[in-house]
Write a protein that holds these residues in place. Structure first.
Motif, PDB file in Angstrom:
ATOM      1  N   THR A 179      45.203  35.716  40.454  1.00 55.27           N
ATOM      2  CA  THR A 179      43.966  35.986  39.738  1.00 55.27           C
ATOM      3  C   THR A 179      42.787  35.163  40.227  1.00 55.27           C
ATOM      4  N   SER A 219      40.530  35.610  42.421  1.00 47.48           N
ATOM      5  CA  SER A 219      39.282  36.333  42.633  1.00 47.48           C
ATOM      6  C   SER A 219      38.498  36.571  41.355  1.00 47.48           C
ATOM      7  N   THR A 220      39.135  36.443  40.212  1.00 49.39           N
ATOM      8  CA  THR A 220      38.465  36.659  38.935  1.00 49.39           C
ATOM      9  C   THR A 220      37.897  35.373  38.342  1.00 49.39           C
ATOM     10  N   SER A 273      32.733  34.764  40.417  1.00 46.85           N
ATOM     11  CA  SER A 273      33.651  35.635  41.142  1.00 46.85           C
ATOM     12  C   SER A 273      32.902  36.656  41.984  1.00 46.85           C
ATOM     13  N   ASN A 282      37.985  34.924  48.881  1.00 42.05           N
ATOM     14  CA  ASN A 282      38.988  35.412  47.939  1.00 42.05           C
ATOM     15  C   ASN A 282      40.268  35.869  48.641  1.00 42.05           C
ATOM     16  N   ARG A 329      38.115  30.506  33.697  1.00 46.69           N
ATOM     17  CA  ARG A 329      38.385  31.899  33.350  1.00 46.69           C
ATOM     18  C   ARG A 329      37.338  32.481  32.416  1.00 46.69           C
ATOM     19  N   PHE A 375      34.080  33.734  30.708  1.00 43.61           N
ATOM     20  CA  PHE A 375      32.829  34.277  31.204  1.00 43.61           C
ATOM     21  C   PHE A 375      31.665  33.862  30.320  1.00 43.61           C
TER      22      PHE A 375
END
Length: 127
Positions: free
Chosen positions: A28, A30-31, A53, A73, A99, A101
């Protein structure tokens, strides 16, 4: 959980350049938003730069124009390119990942908003 491993620190002379790397585990990566912080002896940890990201970047005034944050990434790796290094840049440098946002840039300057941290890498700049 995500694990971060930093590398690239060392002893350099004032005016030199150095690139720090932050290798991340997990599919994960890339997120995640990525950030860099540093902590000099006897001082608090300070925000340096962040990259979302999607590629949006933001820098602390102290490093703006000298440092560049980036990410690959495909390699699960973040980078901090440091140019025109000064003795006052001497510190332990940490990468971090978040993580959560937020649409507010200021959110990503706060170390408490990052869930994952690397072990740190020492950067020493001599005069």
């Amino acid at each position: 959980q995500v694990q971060l491993v930093e590398s690239g620190g060392g002893l350099v002379q004032a005016g030199d350049s150095l690139r720090l790397s932050c290798a991340a585990s997990g599919r994960t990566f890339s997120t995640l938003a990525m950030g860099w912080f540093r902590q000099a002896p006897g001082k608090e940890r300070k925000f340096l730069a962040t990259i979302a990201s999607g590629g949006f970047t933001y820098y602390a005034d102290s490093v703006k124009g000298r440092f560049t944050i980036s990410r690959d990434n495909a390699k699960n790796t973040g980078y901090l390119q440091m140019n025109s290094l000064k003795p006052e840049d001497t510190a332990v440098y940490y990468c971090a990942a978040a993580r959560t946002f937020s649409s507010l840039t200021r959110y990503y300057t706060g170390e408490r908003n990052y869930e994952y941290w690397g072990q740190g890498t020492q950067v020493t700049v001599s005069s």
